[in-house]
Motif scaffolding. Structure first.
Motif, mmCIF file in Angstrom:
data_model
loop_
_atom_site.group_PDB
_atom_site.id
_atom_site.type_symbol
_atom_site.label_atom_id
_atom_site.label_comp_id
_atom_site.label_asym_id
_atom_site.label_seq_id
_atom_site.Cartn_x
_atom_site.Cartn_y
_atom_site.Cartn_z
ATOM 1 N N PHE A 232 -25.043 -82.125 -22.934
ATOM 2 C CA PHE A 232 -25.689 -83.430 -23.067
ATOM 3 C C PHE A 232 -26.948 -83.303 -23.919
ATOM 4 O O PHE A 232 -27.246 -84.146 -24.757
ATOM 5 N N GLY A 233 -27.680 -82.211 -23.719
ATOM 6 C CA GLY A 233 -28.885 -81.983 -24.513
ATOM 7 C C GLY A 233 -28.593 -81.829 -25.993
ATOM 8 O O GLY A 233 -29.369 -82.274 -26.841
ATOM 9 N N ASP A 234 -27.463 -81.201 -26.317
ATOM 10 C CA ASP A 234 -27.087 -81.021 -27.723
ATOM 11 C C ASP A 234 -26.906 -82.357 -28.425
ATOM 12 O O ASP A 234 -27.350 -82.542 -29.563
ATOM 13 N N GLU B 240 -31.887 -82.412 -18.654
ATOM 14 C CA GLU B 240 -32.073 -81.138 -19.343
ATOM 15 C C GLU B 240 -31.068 -80.075 -18.917
ATOM 16 O O GLU B 240 -30.741 -79.176 -19.700
ATOM 17 N N HIS B 241 -30.591 -80.131 -17.695
ATOM 18 C CA HIS B 241 -29.622 -79.118 -17.264
ATOM 19 C C HIS B 241 -28.216 -79.520 -17.728
ATOM 20 O O HIS B 241 -28.009 -80.603 -18.287
ATOM 21 N N ASP B 242 -27.261 -78.654 -17.529
ATOM 22 C CA ASP B 242 -25.887 -78.863 -18.012
ATOM 23 C C ASP B 242 -24.961 -79.051 -16.814
ATOM 24 O O ASP B 242 -24.368 -78.089 -16.325
ATOM 25 N N PRO B 243 -24.826 -80.282 -16.308
ATOM 26 C CA PRO B 243 -24.037 -80.497 -15.093
ATOM 27 C C PRO B 243 -22.541 -80.260 -15.321
ATOM 28 O O PRO B 243 -21.980 -80.692 -16.336
ATOM 29 N N LEU C 104 -17.632 -84.481 -22.541
ATOM 30 C CA LEU C 104 -18.358 -83.217 -22.646
ATOM 31 C C LEU C 104 -17.768 -82.127 -21.754
ATOM 32 O O LEU C 104 -18.247 -81.002 -21.752
ATOM 33 N N GLY C 105 -16.730 -82.475 -21.005
ATOM 34 C CA GLY C 105 -16.040 -81.481 -20.195
ATOM 35 C C GLY C 105 -16.441 -81.419 -18.745
ATOM 36 O O GLY C 105 -15.989 -80.539 -18.000
ATOM 37 N N ALA C 106 -17.299 -82.342 -18.298
ATOM 38 C CA ALA C 106 -17.715 -82.344 -16.894
ATOM 39 C C ALA C 106 -16.665 -83.030 -16.020
ATOM 40 O O ALA C 106 -15.897 -83.870 -16.497
ATOM 41 N N LYS C 107 -16.649 -82.660 -14.742
ATOM 42 C CA LYS C 107 -15.860 -83.407 -13.769
ATOM 43 C C LYS C 107 -16.656 -84.642 -13.381
ATOM 44 O O LYS C 107 -17.861 -84.554 -13.145
ATOM 45 N N VAL C 108 -16.000 -85.786 -13.317
ATOM 46 C CA VAL C 108 -16.699 -87.047 -13.076
ATOM 47 C C VAL C 108 -16.086 -87.772 -11.890
ATOM 48 O O VAL C 108 -14.867 -87.971 -11.822
ATOM 49 N N ASP C 109 -16.947 -88.153 -10.938
ATOM 50 C CA ASP C 109 -16.558 -89.054 -9.855
ATOM 51 C C ASP C 109 -17.235 -90.392 -10.118
ATOM 52 O O ASP C 109 -18.468 -90.459 -10.222
ATOM 53 N N LEU C 110 -16.442 -91.454 -10.226
ATOM 54 C CA LEU C 110 -16.954 -92.794 -10.512
ATOM 55 C C LEU C 110 -16.782 -93.653 -9.270
ATOM 56 O O LEU C 110 -15.654 -93.926 -8.838
ATOM 57 N N ILE C 111 -17.894 -94.066 -8.682
ATOM 58 C CA ILE C 111 -17.857 -94.858 -7.453
ATOM 59 C C ILE C 111 -17.948 -96.330 -7.812
ATOM 60 O O ILE C 111 -18.942 -96.789 -8.386
#
Length: 462
Positions: free
Chosen positions: A78-80, A168-171, A193-200
Protein backbone atom coordinates in the motif's frame (compact mmCIF):
# COMPACT_ATOMS: atom_id res chain seq x y z
CA UNK A 1 -15.73 43.76 3.29
CA UNK A 2 -16.40 41.10 0.67
CA UNK A 3 -19.46 40.41 -1.46
CA UNK A 4 -19.38 36.74 -0.48
CA UNK A 5 -17.48 34.44 1.86
CA UNK A 6 -17.11 30.75 1.00
CA UNK A 7 -16.21 28.35 3.81
CA UNK A 8 -14.37 25.41 2.24
CA UNK A 9 -12.42 24.95 -1.00
CA UNK A 10 -13.68 21.55 -2.11
CA UNK A 11 -15.74 21.11 -5.31
CA UNK A 12 -18.82 22.87 -3.87
CA UNK A 13 -16.86 25.83 -2.55
CA UNK A 14 -14.84 26.09 -5.73
CA UNK A 15 -17.95 26.03 -7.91
CA UNK A 16 -19.54 28.83 -5.90
CA UNK A 17 -16.36 30.92 -5.63
CA UNK A 18 -15.41 30.76 -9.31
CA UNK A 19 -18.87 31.61 -10.57
CA UNK A 20 -19.33 34.46 -8.11
CA UNK A 21 -15.94 35.86 -9.09
CA UNK A 22 -16.77 35.66 -12.80
CA UNK A 23 -19.88 37.72 -11.97
CA UNK A 24 -17.54 40.45 -10.67
CA UNK A 25 -18.11 39.74 -6.99
CA UNK A 26 -15.32 40.17 -4.45
CA UNK A 27 -14.94 36.73 -2.94
CA UNK A 28 -13.06 35.36 0.07
CA UNK A 29 -12.53 31.64 0.62
CA UNK A 30 -11.65 30.15 4.00
CA UNK A 31 -9.80 26.82 4.00
CA UNK A 32 -8.70 25.17 7.24
CA UNK A 33 -5.94 23.11 5.59
CA UNK A 34 -2.69 24.29 4.00
CA UNK A 35 -3.72 23.49 0.43
CA UNK A 36 -7.00 23.94 -1.42
CA UNK A 37 -9.13 21.11 -2.80
CA UNK A 38 -10.90 19.87 0.30
CA UNK A 39 -11.51 16.24 1.15
CA UNK A 40 -12.13 15.46 -2.53
CA UNK A 41 -8.51 16.18 -3.49
CA UNK A 42 -6.66 15.25 -0.30
CA UNK A 43 -8.45 12.28 1.31
CA UNK A 44 -11.39 11.08 -0.76
CA UNK A 45 -12.06 11.00 -4.47
CA UNK A 46 -8.63 11.70 -5.94
CA UNK A 47 -6.45 9.56 -3.61
CA UNK A 48 -8.71 6.50 -3.71
CA UNK A 49 -9.05 6.63 -7.50
CA UNK A 50 -5.29 7.10 -7.93
CA UNK A 51 -4.68 4.11 -5.66
CA UNK A 52 -7.24 2.09 -7.56
CA UNK A 53 -5.60 2.93 -10.90
CA UNK A 54 -2.17 1.75 -9.71
CA UNK A 55 -3.58 -1.51 -8.40
CA UNK A 56 -5.60 -2.08 -11.57
CA UNK A 57 -2.47 -1.66 -13.70
CA UNK A 58 -0.61 -4.10 -11.41
CA UNK A 59 -3.37 -6.68 -11.90
CA UNK A 60 -3.23 -6.21 -15.69
CA UNK A 61 0.56 -6.63 -15.60
CA UNK A 62 0.31 -9.86 -13.64
CA UNK A 63 -2.31 -11.27 -15.99
CA UNK A 64 -0.59 -10.25 -19.21
CA UNK A 65 1.02 -13.31 -20.87
CA UNK A 66 3.73 -11.08 -22.38
CA UNK A 67 5.28 -10.68 -18.93
CA UNK A 68 4.38 -13.90 -17.17
CA UNK A 69 7.23 -15.89 -18.76
CA UNK A 70 10.03 -13.38 -18.46
CA UNK A 71 9.32 -11.31 -15.37
CA UNK A 72 9.31 -12.25 -11.72
CA UNK A 73 5.92 -11.75 -10.05
CA UNK A 74 5.65 -8.25 -8.65
CA UNK A 75 4.24 -7.47 -5.24
CA UNK A 76 3.62 -3.90 -4.22
CA UNK A 77 2.57 -2.66 -0.81
CA UNK A 78 0.00 0.00 0.00
CA UNK A 79 2.89 2.33 0.80
CA UNK A 80 4.41 1.74 -2.64
CA UNK A 81 1.31 2.89 -4.48
CA UNK A 82 0.72 5.85 -2.16
CA UNK A 83 3.56 7.69 -3.88
CA UNK A 84 1.59 7.80 -7.13
CA UNK A 85 -1.48 9.08 -5.30
CA UNK A 86 0.59 11.77 -3.55
CA UNK A 87 1.88 13.00 -6.90
CA UNK A 88 -1.64 13.29 -8.31
CA UNK A 89 -2.88 15.05 -5.15
CA UNK A 90 -0.11 17.63 -5.45
CA UNK A 91 -0.85 18.27 -9.12
CA UNK A 92 -4.58 18.66 -8.50
CA UNK A 93 -4.13 20.96 -5.53
CA UNK A 94 -1.62 23.17 -7.36
CA UNK A 95 -3.94 23.39 -10.37
CA UNK A 96 -6.91 24.38 -8.22
CA UNK A 97 -4.82 26.92 -6.34
CA UNK A 98 -4.00 28.59 -9.66
CA UNK A 99 -7.74 29.04 -10.31
CA UNK A 100 -8.07 31.17 -7.17
CA UNK A 101 -5.05 33.27 -8.14
CA UNK A 102 -6.29 33.79 -11.68
CA UNK A 103 -9.73 34.87 -10.50
CA UNK A 104 -8.34 37.17 -7.79
CA UNK A 105 -10.08 35.30 -5.00
CA UNK A 106 -8.55 35.89 -1.58
CA UNK A 107 -7.73 32.78 0.41
CA UNK A 108 -7.72 32.66 4.22
CA UNK A 109 -6.15 29.68 5.96
CA UNK A 110 -7.75 28.83 9.29
CA UNK A 111 -10.85 27.55 11.08
CA UNK A 112 -14.07 29.43 10.38
CA UNK A 113 -16.80 30.10 12.91
CA UNK A 114 -19.82 32.39 12.82
CA UNK A 115 -19.97 35.54 14.93
CA UNK A 116 -23.26 36.60 13.40
CA UNK A 117 -25.03 36.03 10.08
CA UNK A 118 -22.64 38.38 8.25
CA UNK A 119 -19.37 37.94 10.16
CA UNK A 120 -16.90 35.06 10.24
CA UNK A 121 -14.03 34.60 12.67
CA UNK A 122 -10.98 32.97 11.05
CA UNK A 123 -8.68 31.37 13.62
CA UNK A 124 -5.17 30.65 12.37
CA UNK A 125 -2.81 27.86 13.40
CA UNK A 126 -0.92 30.19 15.78
CA UNK A 127 -4.23 31.01 17.57
CA UNK A 128 -4.36 34.51 16.12
CA UNK A 129 -7.59 35.43 14.39
CA UNK A 130 -9.27 37.96 12.16
CA UNK A 131 -12.89 38.79 11.38
CA UNK A 132 -14.20 39.15 7.83
CA UNK A 133 -17.70 40.15 6.75
CA UNK A 134 -19.95 39.76 3.72
CA UNK A 135 -23.68 39.97 2.95
CA UNK A 136 -23.59 36.42 1.54
CA UNK A 137 -21.99 33.34 3.11
CA UNK A 138 -21.77 29.88 1.53
CA UNK A 139 -21.04 26.85 3.72
CA UNK A 140 -19.12 24.23 1.73
CA UNK A 141 -17.28 22.48 4.54
CA UNK A 142 -17.76 18.94 3.21
CA UNK A 143 -17.85 15.83 5.37
CA UNK A 144 -15.63 13.42 7.23
CA UNK A 145 -15.90 9.69 7.95
CA UNK A 146 -18.45 8.77 10.60
CA UNK A 147 -16.74 7.38 13.68
CA UNK A 148 -18.95 5.18 15.84
CA UNK A 149 -18.63 5.78 19.58
CA UNK A 150 -16.50 3.39 21.56
CA UNK A 151 -13.93 2.80 18.82
CA UNK A 152 -10.37 4.02 19.47
CA UNK A 153 -9.33 5.59 16.17
CA UNK A 154 -6.01 6.68 17.68
CA UNK A 155 -4.94 3.02 17.70
CA UNK A 156 -2.43 2.27 14.90
CA UNK A 157 -4.50 -0.65 13.59
CA UNK A 158 -7.87 1.15 13.38
CA UNK A 159 -8.52 3.43 10.40
CA UNK A 160 -11.21 5.41 8.67
CA UNK A 161 -11.21 6.37 4.98
CA UNK A 162 -9.15 9.51 5.73
CA UNK A 163 -6.51 8.02 8.01
CA UNK A 164 -6.05 4.90 5.84
CA UNK A 165 -3.84 7.10 3.65
CA UNK A 166 -1.31 7.09 6.50
CA UNK A 167 -1.11 3.27 6.56
CA UNK A 168 2.56 2.33 6.92
CA UNK A 169 2.61 -1.39 7.68
CA UNK A 170 1.89 -4.11 5.10
CA UNK A 171 -1.31 -5.89 6.21
CA UNK A 172 -1.82 -9.46 5.04
CA UNK A 173 -5.45 -9.52 6.17
CA UNK A 174 -7.69 -6.45 6.07
CA UNK A 175 -11.11 -6.07 7.65
CA UNK A 176 -13.47 -3.48 6.14
CA UNK A 177 -16.60 -2.53 8.07
CA UNK A 178 -19.19 -1.05 5.74
CA UNK A 179 -19.82 -2.28 2.19
CA UNK A 180 -20.93 0.97 0.60
CA UNK A 181 -19.09 2.70 -2.22
CA UNK A 182 -15.93 3.46 -0.19
CA UNK A 183 -15.82 0.04 1.43
CA UNK A 184 -16.16 -1.77 -1.89
CA UNK A 185 -13.52 0.41 -3.54
CA UNK A 186 -10.96 -0.26 -0.80
CA UNK A 187 -11.85 -3.97 -0.79
CA UNK A 188 -10.80 -4.00 -4.46
CA UNK A 189 -7.59 -2.11 -3.72
CA UNK A 190 -6.42 -4.33 -0.89
CA UNK A 191 -7.41 -7.54 -2.67
CA UNK A 192 -5.52 -6.37 -5.75
CA UNK A 193 -2.44 -5.95 -3.56
CA UNK A 194 -2.73 -9.57 -2.48
CA UNK A 195 -4.25 -9.16 0.98
CA UNK A 196 -7.05 -11.30 2.36
CA UNK A 197 -10.15 -9.13 2.72
CA UNK A 198 -13.21 -9.53 4.92
CA UNK A 199 -15.99 -7.11 3.91
CA UNK A 200 -18.69 -6.61 6.54
CA UNK A 201 -22.00 -5.47 5.06
CA UNK A 202 -24.71 -4.12 7.36
CA UNK A 203 -27.33 -4.80 4.66
CA UNK A 204 -28.48 -7.88 2.77
CA UNK A 205 -26.71 -7.16 -0.53
CA UNK A 206 -23.96 -4.99 -1.94
CA UNK A 207 -24.82 -1.52 -3.24
CA UNK A 208 -28.58 -2.08 -3.34
CA UNK A 209 -29.16 1.30 -5.04
CA UNK A 210 -27.57 -0.07 -8.23
CA UNK A 211 -29.34 -2.25 -10.80
CA UNK A 212 -29.55 -5.75 -9.28
CA UNK A 213 -27.70 -7.49 -12.12
CA UNK A 214 -24.83 -5.02 -11.93
CA UNK A 215 -24.44 -5.25 -8.14
CA UNK A 216 -24.75 -9.05 -8.39
CA UNK A 217 -21.92 -9.01 -10.93
CA UNK A 218 -19.70 -7.19 -8.45
CA UNK A 219 -20.68 -9.61 -5.67
CA UNK A 220 -19.77 -12.57 -7.85
CA UNK A 221 -16.49 -10.96 -8.91
CA UNK A 222 -15.59 -10.28 -5.27
CA UNK A 223 -16.51 -13.84 -4.29
CA UNK A 224 -14.54 -15.26 -7.21
CA UNK A 225 -11.46 -13.23 -6.27
CA UNK A 226 -11.55 -14.47 -2.69
CA UNK A 227 -13.09 -11.54 -0.84
CA UNK A 228 -15.24 -12.79 2.05
CA UNK A 229 -18.50 -10.82 2.24
CA UNK A 230 -20.54 -11.06 5.43
CA UNK A 231 -24.05 -9.65 4.98
CA UNK A 232 -26.55 -8.40 7.60
CA UNK A 233 -23.92 -7.92 10.29
CA UNK A 234 -23.52 -5.18 12.91
CA UNK A 235 -20.44 -4.62 15.05
CA UNK A 236 -20.62 -4.95 18.81
CA UNK A 237 -17.09 -3.88 19.67
CA UNK A 238 -13.54 -3.70 18.35
CA UNK A 239 -10.79 -5.34 20.33
CA UNK A 240 -7.42 -3.86 19.28
CA UNK A 241 -4.06 -5.55 19.83
CA UNK A 242 -0.48 -4.53 19.13
CA UNK A 243 -0.38 -6.34 15.80
CA UNK A 244 -4.04 -6.52 14.82
CA UNK A 245 -7.70 -6.32 15.78
CA UNK A 246 -10.61 -8.59 16.58
CA UNK A 247 -14.04 -7.42 15.47
CA UNK A 248 -16.89 -8.73 17.60
CA UNK A 249 -20.19 -8.81 15.69
CA UNK A 250 -23.64 -8.73 17.24
CA UNK A 251 -24.31 -12.14 15.67
CA UNK A 252 -21.63 -13.60 17.93
CA UNK A 253 -18.97 -13.95 15.23
CA UNK A 254 -15.40 -12.77 15.81
CA UNK A 255 -13.25 -11.76 12.86
CA UNK A 256 -9.49 -11.25 13.16
CA UNK A 257 -7.35 -9.07 10.89
CA UNK A 258 -4.12 -7.08 10.81
CA UNK A 259 -6.13 -3.85 10.66
CA UNK A 260 -9.67 -2.57 10.26
CA UNK A 261 -11.03 0.17 8.01
CA UNK A 262 -14.32 1.75 9.10
CA UNK A 263 -16.22 2.92 6.02
CA UNK A 264 -19.78 3.15 7.29
CA UNK A 265 -21.14 6.59 6.44
CA UNK A 266 -20.02 10.20 6.74
CA UNK A 267 -20.74 13.24 8.92
CA UNK A 268 -21.05 16.85 7.79
CA UNK A 269 -18.33 19.23 9.00
CA UNK A 270 -20.56 21.66 10.87
CA UNK A 271 -19.71 21.04 14.53
CA UNK A 272 -17.08 23.81 14.77
CA UNK A 273 -18.92 26.52 12.81
CA UNK A 274 -20.80 27.91 15.83
CA UNK A 275 -24.08 27.61 13.95
CA UNK A 276 -25.99 28.59 17.08
CA UNK A 277 -24.76 32.16 16.62
CA UNK A 278 -26.91 32.47 13.49
CA UNK A 279 -29.81 30.24 14.50
CA UNK A 280 -28.92 27.27 12.31
CA UNK A 281 -28.97 23.67 13.51
CA UNK A 282 -27.51 20.62 11.80
CA UNK A 283 -29.14 17.19 11.97
CA UNK A 284 -27.67 14.12 13.67
CA UNK A 285 -25.24 13.58 10.78
CA UNK A 286 -24.05 17.19 10.79
CA UNK A 287 -26.03 18.10 7.66
CA UNK A 288 -27.95 21.28 6.87
CA UNK A 289 -31.34 21.69 5.21
CA UNK A 290 -31.54 23.88 2.11
CA UNK A 291 -34.16 24.86 -0.48
CA UNK A 292 -33.94 24.37 -4.26
CA UNK A 293 -31.48 27.29 -4.51
CA UNK A 294 -29.25 25.89 -1.71
CA UNK A 295 -30.43 28.60 0.65
CA UNK A 296 -30.60 27.65 4.35
CA UNK A 297 -33.25 28.82 6.79
CA UNK A 298 -31.18 32.02 7.15
CA UNK A 299 -31.72 33.77 3.83
CA UNK A 300 -28.18 35.13 3.33
CA UNK A 301 -26.49 31.81 4.18
CA UNK A 302 -26.24 29.04 1.58
CA UNK A 303 -24.86 25.50 1.78
CA UNK A 304 -23.62 23.12 -0.93
CA UNK A 305 -21.83 19.78 -1.26
CA UNK A 306 -21.58 16.92 1.23
CA UNK A 307 -22.69 19.19 4.08
CA UNK A 308 -26.27 19.04 2.72
CA UNK A 309 -26.27 15.26 2.15
CA UNK A 310 -27.51 13.49 -0.98
CA UNK A 311 -26.10 13.00 -3.57
CA UNK A 312 -22.75 13.60 -1.83
CA UNK A 313 -20.77 13.47 -5.07
CA UNK A 314 -17.87 15.71 -6.06
CA UNK A 315 -19.37 16.13 -9.52
CA UNK A 316 -22.73 17.24 -8.15
CA UNK A 317 -21.14 19.49 -5.50
CA UNK A 318 -19.42 21.63 -8.13
CA UNK A 319 -22.74 22.06 -9.96
CA UNK A 320 -24.49 22.89 -6.68
CA UNK A 321 -21.95 25.66 -6.08
CA UNK A 322 -22.43 26.97 -9.60
CA UNK A 323 -26.24 26.94 -9.31
CA UNK A 324 -26.13 28.62 -5.88
CA UNK A 325 -23.87 31.36 -7.29
CA UNK A 326 -26.32 31.99 -10.11
CA UNK A 327 -29.20 32.28 -7.64
CA UNK A 328 -27.16 34.67 -5.47
CA UNK A 329 -26.17 36.93 -8.37
CA UNK A 330 -29.34 37.05 -10.44
CA UNK A 331 -32.06 35.69 -8.19
CA UNK A 332 -32.70 33.08 -10.91
CA UNK A 333 -33.70 29.91 -9.10
CA UNK A 334 -34.82 28.00 -12.20
CA UNK A 335 -31.65 25.99 -12.78
CA UNK A 336 -31.53 22.63 -11.04
CA UNK A 337 -29.29 19.58 -10.95
CA UNK A 338 -30.14 17.08 -13.66
CA UNK A 339 -32.61 14.42 -12.54
CA UNK A 340 -30.46 11.49 -13.56
CA UNK A 341 -27.10 12.00 -11.87
CA UNK A 342 -24.61 9.32 -12.99
CA UNK A 343 -23.08 7.05 -10.38
CA UNK A 344 -19.47 5.92 -10.78
CA UNK A 345 -18.07 3.31 -8.40
CA UNK A 346 -14.34 2.72 -8.81
CA UNK A 347 -14.08 -0.89 -7.79
CA UNK A 348 -12.00 -3.32 -9.84
CA UNK A 349 -13.73 -3.64 -12.30
CA UNK A 350 -15.68 -0.37 -12.22
CA UNK A 351 -19.44 0.03 -12.00
CA UNK A 352 -21.44 2.93 -13.36
CA UNK A 353 -25.06 3.74 -14.08
CA UNK A 354 -27.44 6.51 -15.01
CA UNK A 355 -31.22 6.51 -15.11
CA UNK A 356 -33.68 3.87 -13.95
CA UNK A 357 -32.94 0.33 -12.83
CA UNK A 358 -34.95 -2.71 -13.89
CA UNK A 359 -36.42 -2.88 -10.40
CA UNK A 360 -37.63 0.73 -10.56
CA UNK A 361 -39.16 0.30 -14.01
CA UNK A 362 -40.94 -2.91 -13.00
CA UNK A 363 -42.33 -1.28 -9.86
CA UNK A 364 -43.58 1.69 -11.92
CA UNK A 365 -45.15 -0.70 -14.50
CA UNK A 366 -43.27 0.92 -17.37
CA UNK A 367 -42.96 -1.43 -20.38
CA UNK A 368 -39.28 -1.80 -21.20
CA UNK A 369 -36.86 -4.04 -23.00
CA UNK A 370 -33.21 -4.86 -22.32
CA UNK A 371 -30.22 -4.75 -24.66
CA UNK A 372 -26.95 -6.33 -23.53
CA UNK A 373 -23.36 -6.42 -24.75
CA UNK A 374 -20.74 -8.67 -23.17
CA UNK A 375 -17.26 -7.15 -23.11
CA UNK A 376 -15.68 -10.54 -23.89
CA UNK A 377 -17.16 -10.27 -27.40
CA UNK A 378 -15.61 -6.86 -28.14
CA UNK A 379 -12.36 -6.72 -30.09
CA UNK A 380 -11.02 -3.81 -28.02
CA UNK A 381 -11.61 -5.69 -24.77
CA UNK A 382 -9.88 -8.75 -26.19
CA UNK A 383 -6.89 -6.62 -27.23
CA UNK A 384 -6.57 -4.91 -23.84
CA UNK A 385 -7.34 -8.00 -21.79
CA UNK A 386 -10.30 -6.35 -20.05
CA UNK A 387 -12.97 -8.86 -21.00
CA UNK A 388 -14.78 -8.97 -17.66
CA UNK A 389 -17.96 -6.92 -17.80
CA UNK A 390 -21.00 -5.90 -19.78
CA UNK A 391 -23.19 -3.00 -20.84
CA UNK A 392 -26.95 -3.03 -20.29
CA UNK A 393 -29.40 -0.61 -21.92
CA UNK A 394 -32.99 -0.30 -20.69
CA UNK A 395 -35.38 1.28 -23.17
CA UNK A 396 -39.12 1.82 -23.53
CA UNK A 397 -40.51 -1.01 -25.63
CA UNK A 398 -42.91 1.31 -27.49
CA UNK A 399 -41.14 4.68 -27.85
CA UNK A 400 -37.62 3.17 -27.78
CA UNK A 401 -36.60 5.95 -25.37
CA UNK A 402 -33.51 5.04 -23.33
CA UNK A 403 -34.50 4.80 -19.67
CA UNK A 404 -31.33 3.54 -18.02
CA UNK A 405 -27.70 2.69 -18.76
CA UNK A 406 -25.78 0.26 -16.55
CA UNK A 407 -22.21 -0.86 -17.00
CA UNK A 408 -19.83 -3.19 -15.21
CA UNK A 409 -16.22 -3.48 -16.31
CA UNK A 410 -13.04 -1.54 -16.91
CA UNK A 411 -13.70 2.11 -17.86
CA UNK A 412 -17.40 1.77 -16.97
CA UNK A 413 -17.43 5.29 -15.52
CA UNK A 414 -16.36 6.65 -18.92
CA UNK A 415 -18.48 4.36 -21.07
CA UNK A 416 -21.74 5.28 -19.31
CA UNK A 417 -21.54 8.91 -20.45
CA UNK A 418 -22.10 7.96 -24.10
CA UNK A 419 -25.50 6.60 -23.18
CA UNK A 420 -26.16 9.53 -20.86
CA UNK A 421 -25.61 12.00 -23.72
CA UNK A 422 -28.35 10.36 -25.80
CA UNK A 423 -30.65 9.76 -22.84
CA UNK A 424 -30.59 13.49 -22.01
CA UNK A 425 -31.80 14.48 -25.50
CA UNK A 426 -35.36 15.76 -25.71
CA UNK A 427 -38.18 14.11 -27.65
CA UNK A 428 -37.20 11.82 -30.53
CA UNK A 429 -33.51 12.58 -29.96
CA UNK A 430 -33.57 10.02 -27.15
CA UNK A 431 -33.88 6.78 -29.08
CA UNK A 432 -31.94 3.54 -28.87
CA UNK A 433 -31.84 3.36 -32.67
CA UNK A 434 -29.22 6.13 -32.60
CA UNK A 435 -26.65 3.49 -31.68
CA UNK A 436 -27.59 1.34 -34.65
CA UNK A 437 -27.66 4.19 -37.16
CA UNK A 438 -24.35 5.82 -36.16
CA UNK A 439 -20.85 4.56 -36.97
CA UNK A 440 -18.41 3.85 -34.15
CA UNK A 441 -14.64 3.69 -34.32
CA UNK A 442 -13.50 0.08 -34.47
CA UNK A 443 -12.20 -1.41 -32.30
CA UNK A 444 -13.49 0.57 -29.30
CA UNK A 445 -15.37 -0.09 -26.09
CA UNK A 446 -18.00 2.36 -27.36
CA UNK A 447 -18.98 -0.30 -29.88
CA UNK A 448 -20.73 -2.03 -26.96
CA UNK A 449 -23.60 0.42 -27.51
CA UNK A 450 -24.21 -0.81 -31.06
CA UNK A 451 -24.06 -4.44 -29.91
CA UNK A 452 -26.42 -3.79 -26.98
CA UNK A 453 -28.85 -1.77 -29.11
CA UNK A 454 -29.09 -4.51 -31.74
CA UNK A 455 -29.51 -7.11 -29.01
CA UNK A 456 -32.42 -5.20 -27.49
CA UNK A 457 -34.13 -4.26 -30.77
CA UNK A 458 -33.95 -7.88 -31.95
CA UNK A 459 -36.00 -8.82 -28.90
CA UNK A 460 -38.78 -6.48 -30.04
CA UNK A 461 -38.99 -8.23 -33.39
CA UNK A 462 -39.11 -11.76 -31.98
Amino acid sequence: MYDAIIIGSGPGGEGAAMNLSKSHKRVAVIERHKAVGGGCVHWGTIPSKALRHSVSRLIEYKQNPLFSLTEKPQRLTFGDILSHASNVISKQSNLRSSFYDRNRIELFQGDASFIDRYSIKVTHADSSYEVITAPIIVIATGSRPYRPPGVDFSHPRIYDSDTILSLEHDPQRVLIYGAGVIGCEYASIFKGLGAKVDLINTRDRLLAFMDAEISDALSYHFWNSGIVIRHNEEFAKVEPHEHGVVLHLQSGKRVRADCILFANGRTGNTDKLNLAAVGLKADGRGQLKVNDSYQTEIDNIYAVGDVIGYPSLASAAFDQGRIAAKAIVSGDCSEKLINDIPAGIYTIPEMSSVGKTEQELTAAKIPYEVGRAQFKHLARAQITGTQVGSLKLLFHSETKEILGVHCFGERASEIVHIGQAIMEQKGPGNNIEYFVNTTFNYPTMAEAYRVAALNGLNRLSD
